[in-house]
Design an enzyme around this catalytic site. Structure first.
Site, mmCIF file in Angstrom:
data_model
loop_
_atom_site.group_PDB
_atom_site.id
_atom_site.type_symbol
_atom_site.label_atom_id
_atom_site.label_comp_id
_atom_site.label_asym_id
_atom_site.label_seq_id
_atom_site.Cartn_x
_atom_site.Cartn_y
_atom_site.Cartn_z
ATOM 1 N N CYS A 8 3.305 -13.984 -37.236
ATOM 2 C CA CYS A 8 2.363 -14.869 -36.793
ATOM 3 C C CYS A 8 0.957 -14.445 -36.901
ATOM 4 O O CYS A 8 0.841 -13.831 -38.066
ATOM 5 C CB CYS A 8 2.391 -14.680 -35.287
ATOM 6 S SG CYS A 8 1.913 -13.329 -34.383
ATOM 7 N N THR A 9 -0.102 -14.882 -36.367
ATOM 8 C CA THR A 9 -1.121 -14.762 -36.963
ATOM 9 C C THR A 9 -1.655 -13.329 -36.081
ATOM 10 O O THR A 9 -2.028 -12.480 -37.114
ATOM 11 C CB THR A 9 -2.431 -15.938 -36.292
ATOM 12 O OG1 THR A 9 -1.766 -17.107 -36.767
ATOM 13 C CG2 THR A 9 -3.726 -15.508 -36.860
ATOM 14 N N GLY A 10 -1.878 -13.334 -34.918
ATOM 15 C CA GLY A 10 -2.533 -12.077 -34.144
ATOM 16 C C GLY A 10 -1.427 -10.972 -33.898
ATOM 17 O O GLY A 10 -1.912 -9.982 -33.735
ATOM 18 N N ASN A 11 -0.205 -11.236 -34.008
ATOM 19 C CA ASN A 11 0.887 -10.131 -33.667
ATOM 20 C C ASN A 11 0.597 -9.342 -32.364
ATOM 21 O O ASN A 11 0.571 -8.366 -32.438
ATOM 22 C CB ASN A 11 0.995 -9.173 -34.822
ATOM 23 C CG ASN A 11 2.249 -8.161 -34.856
ATOM 24 O OD1 ASN A 11 2.254 -7.062 -35.039
ATOM 25 N ND2 ASN A 11 3.270 -8.831 -34.356
ATOM 26 N N SER A 12 0.181 -10.270 -31.488
ATOM 27 C CA SER A 12 -0.079 -9.511 -29.975
ATOM 28 C C SER A 12 0.983 -10.088 -29.093
ATOM 29 O O SER A 12 0.938 -9.303 -28.076
ATOM 30 C CB SER A 12 -1.365 -9.642 -29.581
ATOM 31 O OG SER A 12 -1.721 -10.974 -29.845
ATOM 32 N N CYS A 13 1.655 -11.181 -29.116
ATOM 33 C CA CYS A 13 1.996 -11.727 -28.156
ATOM 34 C C CYS A 13 3.480 -12.464 -28.574
ATOM 35 O O CYS A 13 4.446 -11.868 -28.115
ATOM 36 C CB CYS A 13 1.259 -13.072 -27.415
ATOM 37 S SG CYS A 13 1.691 -13.628 -25.856
ATOM 38 N N ARG A 14 3.645 -13.612 -29.080
ATOM 39 C CA ARG A 14 4.837 -14.399 -29.390
ATOM 40 C C ARG A 14 5.783 -13.573 -30.284
ATOM 41 O O ARG A 14 6.941 -13.494 -29.944
ATOM 42 C CB ARG A 14 4.683 -15.648 -29.877
ATOM 43 C CG ARG A 14 3.974 -16.688 -28.885
ATOM 44 C CD ARG A 14 3.414 -17.987 -29.605
ATOM 45 N NE ARG A 14 2.182 -17.632 -30.435
ATOM 46 C CZ ARG A 14 1.684 -18.207 -30.950
ATOM 47 N NH1 ARG A 14 1.911 -19.682 -31.280
ATOM 48 N NH2 ARG A 14 0.670 -17.867 -31.762
ATOM 49 N N SER A 15 4.958 -13.068 -31.411
ATOM 50 C CA SER A 15 5.846 -12.185 -32.373
ATOM 51 C C SER A 15 6.340 -11.040 -31.616
ATOM 52 O O SER A 15 7.672 -10.617 -31.976
ATOM 53 C CB SER A 15 5.167 -11.923 -33.661
ATOM 54 O OG SER A 15 3.903 -11.534 -33.194
ATOM 55 N N SER B 138 7.629 -7.014 -36.604
ATOM 56 C CA SER B 138 6.556 -7.979 -36.478
ATOM 57 C C SER B 138 5.408 -7.740 -36.937
ATOM 58 O O SER B 138 4.948 -6.560 -37.001
ATOM 59 C CB SER B 138 6.602 -8.423 -34.970
ATOM 60 O OG SER B 138 6.278 -7.271 -34.345
ATOM 61 N N THR C 11 3.607 -1.899 -31.967
ATOM 62 C CA THR C 11 2.343 -1.812 -32.572
ATOM 63 C C THR C 11 1.737 -3.230 -33.289
ATOM 64 O O THR C 11 2.732 -4.016 -33.538
ATOM 65 C CB THR C 11 2.037 -0.649 -33.598
ATOM 66 O OG1 THR C 11 3.212 -0.880 -34.803
ATOM 67 C CG2 THR C 11 2.304 0.548 -33.000
ATOM 68 N N ASP D 105 0.774 -5.101 -36.248
ATOM 69 C CA ASP D 105 0.627 -4.451 -37.719
ATOM 70 C C ASP D 105 0.146 -5.660 -38.484
ATOM 71 O O ASP D 105 0.579 -7.063 -38.242
ATOM 72 C CB ASP D 105 1.896 -3.860 -38.230
ATOM 73 C CG ASP D 105 2.327 -2.531 -37.380
ATOM 74 O OD1 ASP D 105 1.521 -2.014 -36.907
ATOM 75 O OD2 ASP D 105 3.545 -2.682 -37.269
ATOM 76 N N CYS E 38 4.215 -19.244 -35.064
ATOM 77 C CA CYS E 38 3.158 -20.265 -34.452
ATOM 78 C C CYS E 38 3.565 -21.403 -33.885
ATOM 79 O O CYS E 38 4.555 -21.998 -34.468
ATOM 80 C CB CYS E 38 2.092 -20.448 -35.768
ATOM 81 S SG CYS E 38 2.706 -21.032 -37.153
ATOM 82 N N CYS F 216 0.457 -21.974 -39.764
ATOM 83 C CA CYS F 216 1.368 -20.744 -39.846
ATOM 84 C C CYS F 216 1.183 -19.983 -41.300
ATOM 85 O O CYS F 216 0.891 -20.627 -42.188
ATOM 86 C CB CYS F 216 2.970 -21.414 -40.106
ATOM 87 S SG CYS F 216 3.599 -21.903 -38.330
ATOM 88 N N ASP G 239 1.085 -20.783 -27.709
ATOM 89 C CA ASP G 239 0.473 -19.426 -27.415
ATOM 90 C C ASP G 239 -0.003 -19.385 -26.194
ATOM 91 O O ASP G 239 -0.924 -20.129 -25.880
ATOM 92 C CB ASP G 239 -0.629 -19.282 -28.384
ATOM 93 C CG ASP G 239 -1.276 -17.961 -28.658
ATOM 94 O OD1 ASP G 239 -0.715 -17.167 -27.603
ATOM 95 O OD2 ASP G 239 -1.981 -17.615 -29.504
#
Length: 138
Positions: free
Chosen positions: A7-14, A32, A60, A62, A79, A86, A103
């Site tokens: 995904c974009t931020g790799n902080s939530c959904r992924s 992820s 983490t 990444d 996304c 995406c 998101d």
């Protein structure tokens, strides 16, 4: 089997998808990453996952850059809406698929509404990734 969730931020959904997919089968190699990795996990995502018994707090955030030279069986983008684009993955991959989600970190309103969005998206991720996992078993 080696799977990258992107995904974009790799902080939530992924991160939630990573946690669920790994919980379905610990033998899967699940990673992820994000094209603009935030460097940290969304605390609400960590909390709603812990409610299901899955601890992602050790994950983490990444950058996708560190995975471009690896070979993947699947790269899955997560996304969601029309406001997001995406990321593309230019590494070696057998199958590219998209399983999109809203998101929840963009939810606005009352605390109750924001938490309900995190729960809704978490449950959608669990359901869709379990369907994906079942297809892998066929």
């Amino acid at each position: 089997m080696k799977i990258l969730i992107l995904c974009t931020g790799n902080s939530c959904r992924s991160q939630m998808a990573h946690g669920f997919l790994q919980s379905f089968d610990p033998k899967l190699e699940v990673y992820s990453a994000g094209t603009e990795a935030s460097g940290k996990l969304n605390e609400k995502a960590v909390q709603v996952m812990s409610e299901t018994g899955i601890d992602i707090s050790h994950h983490t955030s990444d950058s996708v850059e560190q995975y471009l030279n690896d070979e993947w069986d699947y790269v899955i983008t997560v996304c969601g809406g029309a406001n997001e684009s995406c990321p593309t993955f230019s590494g070696k991959v057998k199958h590219r698929i998209h399983i999109g989600f809203d998101d929840p970190s963009h939810a606005q309103g009352t605390d109750e509404f924001i938490w309900s969005e995190f729960h809704r998206v978490r449950d959608e991720i669990k359901e869709r990734f379990f369907q994906f996992y079942q297809q892998l078993q066929q």
